[in-house]
Design an enzyme around this catalytic site. Sequence first.
Site, PDB file in Angstrom:
ATOM      1  N   LYS A   1       0.809  -1.215   0.000  1.00  0.00           N
ATOM      2  CA  LYS A   1       0.000   0.000   0.000  1.00  0.00           C
ATOM      3  C   LYS A   1       0.846   1.271   0.000  1.00  0.00           C
ATOM      4  CE  LYS A   1      -3.746  -2.438   2.378  1.00  0.00           C
ATOM      5  NZ  LYS A   1      -3.022  -3.719   2.514  1.00  0.00           N
TER       6      LYS A   1
ATOM      7  N   ASP B   1      -4.155  -4.824  -7.954  1.00  0.00           N
ATOM      8  CA  ASP B   1      -5.603  -4.778  -7.763  1.00  0.00           C
ATOM      9  C   ASP B   1      -6.150  -3.516  -8.414  1.00  0.00           C
ATOM     10  OD1 ASP B   1      -5.354  -7.104  -6.312  1.00  0.00           O
ATOM     11  OD2 ASP B   1      -5.336  -6.094  -4.374  1.00  0.00           O
TER      12      ASP B   1
ATOM     13  N   ARG C   1     -12.699 -10.503  -8.965  1.00  0.00           N
ATOM     14  CA  ARG C   1     -13.167 -11.019  -7.679  1.00  0.00           C
ATOM     15  C   ARG C   1     -14.382 -10.201  -7.258  1.00  0.00           C
ATOM     16  NH1 ARG C   1      -7.652 -10.091  -4.637  1.00  0.00           N
ATOM     17  NH2 ARG C   1      -8.090  -8.086  -5.614  1.00  0.00           N
TER      18      ARG C   1
ATOM     19  N   GLU D   1      -3.645  -1.417  -5.193  1.00  0.00           N
ATOM     20  CA  GLU D   1      -2.529  -2.068  -4.511  1.00  0.00           C
ATOM     21  C   GLU D   1      -1.612  -2.726  -5.535  1.00  0.00           C
ATOM     22  OE1 GLU D   1      -3.352  -4.785  -1.339  1.00  0.00           O
ATOM     23  OE2 GLU D   1      -4.782  -3.456  -0.351  1.00  0.00           O
TER      24      GLU D   1
ATOM     25  N   LYS E   1      -8.423   1.429   6.098  1.00  0.00           N
ATOM     26  CA  LYS E   1      -7.844   0.096   6.250  1.00  0.00           C
ATOM     27  C   LYS E   1      -6.421   0.221   6.773  1.00  0.00           C
ATOM     28  CE  LYS E   1      -6.907   0.113   1.240  1.00  0.00           C
ATOM     29  NZ  LYS E   1      -7.173  -0.583  -0.042  1.00  0.00           N
TER      30      LYS E   1
ATOM     31  N   ARG F   1      -7.911  -8.734  -9.951  1.00  0.00           N
ATOM     32  CA  ARG F   1      -6.519  -9.084  -9.676  1.00  0.00           C
ATOM     33  C   ARG F   1      -5.839  -9.363 -11.027  1.00  0.00           C
ATOM     34  NH1 ARG F   1      -3.211 -11.167  -5.814  1.00  0.00           N
ATOM     35  NH2 ARG F   1      -3.914  -9.264  -4.773  1.00  0.00           N
TER      36      ARG F   1
ATOM     37  N   ASN G   1       0.781  -5.959  -5.123  1.00  0.00           N
ATOM     38  CA  ASN G   1       1.145  -7.033  -4.202  1.00  0.00           C
ATOM     39  C   ASN G   1       2.407  -7.745  -4.683  1.00  0.00           C
ATOM     40  OD1 ASN G   1      -1.432  -7.388  -2.325  1.00  0.00           O
ATOM     41  ND2 ASN G   1      -2.135  -6.922  -4.398  1.00  0.00           N
TER      42      ASN G   1
ATOM     43  N   ARG H   1     -15.698  -6.406   0.910  1.00  0.00           N
ATOM     44  CA  ARG H   1     -14.413  -6.947   0.480  1.00  0.00           C
ATOM     45  C   ARG H   1     -14.575  -8.026  -0.582  1.00  0.00           C
ATOM     46  NH1 ARG H   1     -12.937  -8.704   6.375  1.00  0.00           N
ATOM     47  NH2 ARG H   1     -15.030  -9.553   6.031  1.00  0.00           N
TER      48      ARG H   1
END
Length: 315
Positions: A125, A272, A224, A280, A160, A210, A282, A232
């Site tokens: 993040k 994401d 997703r 994000e 978050k 994703r 990852n 979420r």
Amino acid sequence: MGLSVAVQMDPIERINIRGDSTFALMLEAQSRGHALAYYTPDRLALMDGRPFATVRPIKVRDEVGDHFILGEARRADLAEFDVVLLRQDPPFDLAYITTTHLLERIHPRTLVVNDPRAVRDAPEKLFVMQFPELMPPTLITRDLAEIKAFRARHGDIVMKPLYGKGGEAVFRLAPEDLNFGSLFDLFAVTFREPWVVQKFLPAVRLGDKRIILIDGEFAGAVNRVPAADDLRSNMVRGGAPAATELTQREREICARIGPSLRERGLLFAGIDVIDGFLTEINVTSPTGIRAVARLGGPDIAANIWDVIEAKRGGK
């Protein structure tokens, strides 16, 4: 000739092999004749400047409840391996950071995927904030006045933890939500670091995509879709995987960030994207390989090993 591969991961008996990307990488490596050794981060040691681990040879099979066989444990100098997969899940805490310092001592002579220094320098993040033009309005702070000003400007927001994982502690606050003060107090006593405050994107109900990149290039994607009663979309939180194609905007995002991933040695990354906004990047232990394959997408595990083998000089 096969490679010798050590896999640093969470306890293998606890993983869900149906969705575990590390397991997919292990299956593919084994199918190519590479020799696999397994260890958990707590079995790492540093002595005289050299990282060691207590490893066990491992065979894997795609059978739920009977998915691995371990050999006898031995103490191994990690420099003896051709490849180390850095694949334990977050939290991205000091324990995680310490493993990157140890593995950095053998990379790149032993290829560590992903590059441990780059992993340490690219928290999901925070690294993404290098690309603000691709993101929704985002604030990182624990300062109440800053958050109030951001909320006044954008109304509907999400809060978050900065180093959260898997959708943990993600909250939406509507403009008139009276829980704001209590949530601020809860975050303030729970998290020592700042947290992320982001403009809420209503299109998340249609999915959080994703997108997987290998060595900076698009490799596959899965959408997703969150459950009807949840904000979420993470699959571990009940998000439903769905086949998808990239939009032109998403291809532009991949093209924009791909060179930065490649330069840093972040060979396997999962980004994401919600409604055309990057949220994000990852790099610690990206997931999505098995979901993409189940939905008829490309064999990402095979593509990753193609790149690893090429980087090892075709050994």
